[in-house]
Design a protein around this motif. Sequence first.
Motif, PDB file in Angstrom:
ATOM      1  N   TYR A 268       0.812  -1.216   0.000  1.00  0.00           N
ATOM      2  CA  TYR A 268       0.000   0.000   0.000  1.00  0.00           C
ATOM      3  C   TYR A 268       0.852   1.277   0.000  1.00  0.00           C
ATOM      4  O   TYR A 268       0.589   2.198  -0.797  1.00  0.00           O
ATOM      5  CB  TYR A 268      -0.970  -0.032   1.191  1.00  0.00           C
ATOM      6  N   PRO A 269       1.898   1.389   0.839  1.00  0.00           N
ATOM      7  CA  PRO A 269       2.742   2.588   0.750  1.00  0.00           C
ATOM      8  C   PRO A 269       3.365   2.779  -0.632  1.00  0.00           C
ATOM      9  O   PRO A 269       3.523   3.920  -1.091  1.00  0.00           O
ATOM     10  CB  PRO A 269       3.818   2.350   1.815  1.00  0.00           C
ATOM     11  N   LEU A 270       3.703   1.693  -1.305  1.00  0.00           N
ATOM     12  CA  LEU A 270       4.250   1.817  -2.660  1.00  0.00           C
ATOM     13  C   LEU A 270       3.206   2.378  -3.611  1.00  0.00           C
ATOM     14  O   LEU A 270       3.525   3.177  -4.503  1.00  0.00           O
ATOM     15  CB  LEU A 270       4.727   0.457  -3.163  1.00  0.00           C
ATOM     16  N   ALA A 271       1.944   1.961  -3.427  1.00  0.00           N
ATOM     17  CA  ALA A 271       0.886   2.478  -4.286  1.00  0.00           C
ATOM     18  C   ALA A 271       0.705   3.977  -4.089  1.00  0.00           C
ATOM     19  O   ALA A 271       0.487   4.724  -5.047  1.00  0.00           O
ATOM     20  CB  ALA A 271      -0.419   1.737  -3.997  1.00  0.00           C
ATOM     21  N   VAL A 272       0.786   4.428  -2.845  1.00  0.00           N
ATOM     22  CA  VAL A 272       0.671   5.864  -2.560  1.00  0.00           C
ATOM     23  C   VAL A 272       1.832   6.630  -3.198  1.00  0.00           C
ATOM     24  O   VAL A 272       1.639   7.688  -3.827  1.00  0.00           O
ATOM     25  CB  VAL A 272       0.616   6.098  -1.047  1.00  0.00           C
ATOM     26  N   LEU A 273       3.044   6.103  -3.035  1.00  0.00           N
ATOM     27  CA  LEU A 273       4.212   6.734  -3.657  1.00  0.00           C
ATOM     28  C   LEU A 273       4.066   6.779  -5.180  1.00  0.00           C
ATOM     29  O   LEU A 273       4.371   7.793  -5.823  1.00  0.00           O
ATOM     30  CB  LEU A 273       5.474   5.956  -3.287  1.00  0.00           C
ATOM     31  N   ALA A 274       3.609   5.675  -5.751  1.00  0.00           N
ATOM     32  CA  ALA A 274       3.473   5.612  -7.206  1.00  0.00           C
ATOM     33  C   ALA A 274       2.458   6.641  -7.704  1.00  0.00           C
ATOM     34  O   ALA A 274       2.689   7.320  -8.713  1.00  0.00           O
ATOM     35  CB  ALA A 274       3.064   4.200  -7.629  1.00  0.00           C
ATOM     36  N   ARG A 275       1.342   6.778  -7.001  1.00  0.00           N
ATOM     37  CA  ARG A 275       0.332   7.744  -7.421  1.00  0.00           C
ATOM     38  C   ARG A 275       0.881   9.172  -7.350  1.00  0.00           C
ATOM     39  O   ARG A 275       0.691   9.980  -8.268  1.00  0.00           O
ATOM     40  CB  ARG A 275      -0.925   7.594  -6.551  1.00  0.00           C
TER      41      ARG A 275
END
Length: 385
Positions: A268-275
Amino acid sequence: MADQRSEDRDTAASPAALALRWEEPPEGPVLVILDQTRLPAEEVELVCTDVPVLVEAIRSLAVRGAPLLGIAGAYGVALAAARGFDVDEAAESLAHARPTAVNLGYGVRRAAAAYHAAAKAGADAQGAAAAALAEARALHREDAEASERMAAHGLALLDELLPAGGYRLLTHCNTGALVSGGGGTALAVAAAVHRVGQLRRLWVDETRPLLQGARLTAYEAGRAGMAYTLLTDNAAGSLFAAGEVDAVLIGADRIAADGSVANKVGSYPLAVLARYHHVPFVVVAPTSTVDLGTADGASIEIEQRPGHEVTDITVPYAPAAGAQAGTGIPVAPLGTQAYNPAFDVTPPELVTALVTEAGVVSPVTGDGIAELCARSRSGNGMMSI
């Protein structure tokens, strides 16, 4: 009961051939699994002769990864049937060995249904056991084929999203041949990119606290000759900020009906960073990982693992000074409480695309997920939304 076999192996051998296999020695059928807790230093096999040993192997992560858990569960039912144990009791214990990975229950139910259907049709115990084994083998083959199709769909998607090529891909946890009957899920896509000469760099999150990325993804990437670099999980943000990540590829342990994705904690933190950094965040998983019976991310049961995995450093294979293999070295004060969820949940709005063997869903919506599953399960072939 189980025994262990440690053998010298050709390092070029595919881990797909090592992860799990069925054997029938004179003393009776067994399920042989590669003990993933001992990698990368040793390739040690566990020989499971009964379901309790297999359940413990699943809980201890000796065998792991959503698709492979489904295969293991199916073979476990076949093992119970072949050795004359109570099939329903075996199926119940296997299906609940780990709560989040939906594939485990899926594989168990398929093999158990085949067993009961054969028995109802008049087969004797041996015939019913053979039906369960045939179903497990069919699931194994299907997963291998699904891996190939996911790799092809994922490669085509990256070509569409990033036409300049030369991809720098970030991945989390382990999603290769060690989690699958074939080449894997997200790592199978990275391998396909590598084979066509378009992989500039594979960024491998170490994946704390059990280090599946450091121990397993690096192991597979090295075998495949990929250009890879290992990083601590909390270094990923600096990579995004420096413009060094072109896309994120992860797998999934359960995908809810609305498209929410449960995967190894840290996804989930990676998804936030990616967005935030306008980087595609791509989930690669077979349609068997989609659970239409789970409405949304909040409904996904998240496995909570023992605190000692956080407070101690486990030494599974190479003893440190004064330590024995399989023990833990404390790194936190005695009595420290630990929060150790095995997974977190990424909402569908943060997922750029879902890549499955049946095609690609983008954007990821409940309607798109439902249509994908309907087409996949009716056998109508590929789709892209």
